[in-house]
Design a protein around this motif. Structure first.
Motif, PDB file in Angstrom:
ATOM      1  N   PHE A   1      -2.276  -5.061   3.492  1.00 10.04           N
ATOM      2  CA  PHE A   1      -2.305  -3.546   3.768  1.00 10.04           C
ATOM      3  C   PHE A   1      -3.397  -2.842   3.177  1.00 10.04           C
ATOM      4  O   PHE A   1      -3.905  -1.832   3.974  1.00 10.04           O
ATOM      5  N   PHE A   2      -3.963  -3.291   2.098  1.00  9.42           N
ATOM      6  CA  PHE A   2      -5.236  -2.456   1.624  1.00  9.42           C
ATOM      7  C   PHE A   2      -6.459  -2.413   2.650  1.00  9.42           C
ATOM      8  O   PHE A   2      -7.170  -1.429   2.613  1.00  9.42           O
ATOM      9  N   ALA A   3      -6.293  -3.438   4.073  1.00  6.74           N
ATOM     10  CA  ALA A   3      -7.303  -3.605   4.748  1.00  6.74           C
ATOM     11  C   ALA A   3      -7.062  -3.513   5.969  1.00  6.74           C
ATOM     12  O   ALA A   3      -8.285  -2.081   6.653  1.00  6.74           O
ATOM     13  N   ASN A   4      -6.040  -2.709   6.097  1.00  6.30           N
ATOM     14  CA  ASN A   4      -5.267  -2.385   7.673  1.00  6.30           C
ATOM     15  C   ASN A   4      -4.788  -0.866   7.711  1.00  6.30           C
ATOM     16  O   ASN A   4      -4.418  -0.479   8.366  1.00  6.30           O
ATOM     17  N   ALA A   5      -4.415  -0.479   5.887  1.00  5.95           N
ATOM     18  CA  ALA A   5      -3.592   0.989   6.069  1.00  5.95           C
ATOM     19  C   ALA A   5      -3.617   1.632   6.536  1.00  5.95           C
ATOM     20  O   ALA A   5      -5.462   2.237   6.893  1.00  5.95           O
ATOM     21  N   ASN A   6      -3.358   2.199   7.833  1.00  3.49           N
ATOM     22  CA  ASN A   6      -3.901   3.631   7.848  1.00  3.49           C
ATOM     23  C   ASN A   6      -4.186   5.231   7.004  1.00  3.49           C
ATOM     24  O   ASN A   6      -2.707   5.833   6.282  1.00  3.49           O
ATOM     25  N   TRP A   7      -4.877   5.635   6.631  1.00  2.23           N
ATOM     26  CA  TRP A   7      -5.405   6.058   5.380  1.00  2.23           C
ATOM     27  C   TRP A   7      -5.015   7.458   5.407  1.00  2.23           C
ATOM     28  O   TRP A   7      -4.661   8.119   4.378  1.00  2.23           O
ATOM     29  N   LEU A   8      -5.498   7.996   6.455  1.00  6.21           N
ATOM     30  CA  LEU A   8      -5.946   9.121   6.819  1.00  6.21           C
ATOM     31  C   LEU A   8      -3.881   9.957   7.219  1.00  6.21           C
ATOM     32  O   LEU A   8      -3.524  11.005   6.709  1.00  6.21           O
ATOM     33  N   ALA A   9      -3.232   8.951   7.742  1.00  2.00           N
ATOM     34  CA  ALA A   9      -1.197   8.592   8.000  1.00  2.00           C
ATOM     35  C   ALA A   9      -1.123   8.880   6.409  1.00  2.00           C
ATOM     36  O   ALA A   9      -0.315  10.195   6.270  1.00  2.00           O
ATOM     37  N   ILE A  10      -1.319   8.211   5.361  1.00  2.49           N
ATOM     38  CA  ILE A  10      -0.990   8.303   4.560  1.00  2.49           C
ATOM     39  C   ILE A  10      -1.838   9.436   3.819  1.00  2.49           C
ATOM     40  O   ILE A  10      -0.183  10.262   2.848  1.00  2.49           O
TER      41      ILE A  10
ATOM     42  N   VAL B   1       5.172   3.619   0.962  1.00  5.27           N
ATOM     43  CA  VAL B   1       6.421   3.856   1.792  1.00  5.27           C
ATOM     44  C   VAL B   1       5.116   3.463   3.413  1.00  5.27           C
ATOM     45  O   VAL B   1       5.560   2.347   3.821  1.00  5.27           O
ATOM     46  N   GLY B   2       3.995   3.831   2.545  1.00  6.54           N
ATOM     47  CA  GLY B   2       3.524   2.848   3.951  1.00  6.54           C
ATOM     48  C   GLY B   2       2.887   1.131   3.618  1.00  6.54           C
ATOM     49  O   GLY B   2       3.099   0.757   5.159  1.00  6.54           O
ATOM     50  N   MET B   3       2.798   0.706   2.598  1.00  7.16           N
ATOM     51  CA  MET B   3       3.251  -0.375   2.643  1.00  7.16           C
ATOM     52  C   MET B   3       4.796  -0.797   3.399  1.00  7.16           C
ATOM     53  O   MET B   3       4.492  -2.037   3.628  1.00  7.16           O
ATOM     54  N   LEU B   4       5.519  -0.411   2.773  1.00  2.00           N
ATOM     55  CA  LEU B   4       6.940  -0.823   3.582  1.00  2.00           C
ATOM     56  C   LEU B   4       6.702  -0.452   4.823  1.00  2.00           C
ATOM     57  O   LEU B   4       7.862  -1.619   5.484  1.00  2.00           O
TER      58      LEU B   4
ATOM     59  N   ALA C   1       4.789  -3.761   6.232  1.00  2.00           N
ATOM     60  CA  ALA C   1       5.809  -4.843   5.950  1.00  2.00           C
ATOM     61  C   ALA C   1       7.154  -5.122   6.861  1.00  2.00           C
ATOM     62  O   ALA C   1       7.597  -6.369   7.165  1.00  2.00           O
ATOM     63  N   LEU C   2       8.130  -3.870   7.304  1.00  2.00           N
ATOM     64  CA  LEU C   2       8.871  -3.702   7.911  1.00  2.00           C
ATOM     65  C   LEU C   2       8.971  -3.533   9.870  1.00  2.00           C
ATOM     66  O   LEU C   2       9.382  -3.501  10.340  1.00  2.00           O
ATOM     67  N   GLY C   3       7.256  -3.401   9.554  1.00  2.00           N
ATOM     68  CA  GLY C   3       6.561  -2.811  11.154  1.00  2.00           C
ATOM     69  C   GLY C   3       7.830  -1.799  11.789  1.00  2.00           C
ATOM     70  O   GLY C   3       7.726  -2.045  13.344  1.00  2.00           O
ATOM     71  N   SER C   4       7.757  -0.759  10.719  1.00  2.07           N
ATOM     72  CA  SER C   4       8.273   0.096  11.573  1.00  2.07           C
ATOM     73  C   SER C   4       6.976   0.870  12.547  1.00  2.07           C
ATOM     74  O   SER C   4       5.985   1.320  12.277  1.00  2.07           O
ATOM     75  N   MET C   5       7.009   1.187  13.971  1.00  4.18           N
ATOM     76  CA  MET C   5       6.521   1.617  13.987  1.00  4.18           C
ATOM     77  C   MET C   5       7.001   3.134  15.397  1.00  4.18           C
ATOM     78  O   MET C   5       5.572   3.258  16.120  1.00  4.18           O
ATOM     79  N   HIS C   6       7.722   3.367  15.526  1.00  2.03           N
ATOM     80  CA  HIS C   6       8.343   4.670  15.936  1.00  2.03           C
ATOM     81  C   HIS C   6       9.079   5.218  15.424  1.00  2.03           C
ATOM     82  O   HIS C   6      10.047   5.221  13.926  1.00  2.03           O
TER      83      HIS C   6
END
Length: 145
Positions: free
Chosen positions: A6-15, A78-81, A84-89
């Motif tokens: 998560f910390f390596a790949n998170a979209n920090w701007l979106a968060i 929320v970003g982690m979840l 983890a859950l693959g919510s992409m839409h």
């Protein structure tokens, strides 16, 4: 491993944008939309003297900063979840947001019932968190790097 991913790949701007959107929604909810009902429901005595008003104005920046920091913390979780859950839409984000919002609003209702707060106050406070968390999950779900 999940946290490292998560910390390596998170979209920090979106968060960050999601946290700011939640915070701005709070400003809208508790000022323009429901200010009077919320103040009355919590039986808050508004300042009337110049000294009381000045004291309130002096304390508000810290209150607002603390609110934003809490919104950022929620956005990271929320970003982690979402990851983890693959919510992409959008629809997946809405469903996840509704579930997470309900997870927060139900204990809030429990607290409000024990403190004898009105159902309208719960609708205002719970509604803010349900809508705000849904907004965050949608933003984070649809905003891909």
């Amino acid at each position: 491993m999940l946290l490292n991913d998560f910390f390596a790949n998170a979209n920090w701007l979106a968060i960050g944008v999601a946290a700011l959107a939640y915070w701005c929604l709070g400003a809208l909810f508790y000022s323009a939309l429901f200010k009077k009902a919320w103040i009355a429901g919590h039986k808050i005595e508004m300042p009337t003297t110049p000294d009381e008003i000045a004291k309130m104005k002096k304390s508000m920046p810290m209150v607002m900063i603390m609110g934003l920091l809490m919104n950022i913390a929620v956005a990271v979780i929320v970003g982690m979840l979402v990851m983890a859950l693959g919510s992409m839409h959008c629809i997946a984000g809405m469903k996840l947001g509704l579930a997470l919002g309900a997870l927060g609003a139900i204990p809030l209702l429990m607290s409000h019932s024990y403190t004898m707060k009105s159902m309208m106050l719960w609708v205002i406070d719970g509604g803010y968190h349900v809508i705000g968390i849904m907004l965050m999950t949608i933003i984070i779900s649809v905003w891909h790097k």
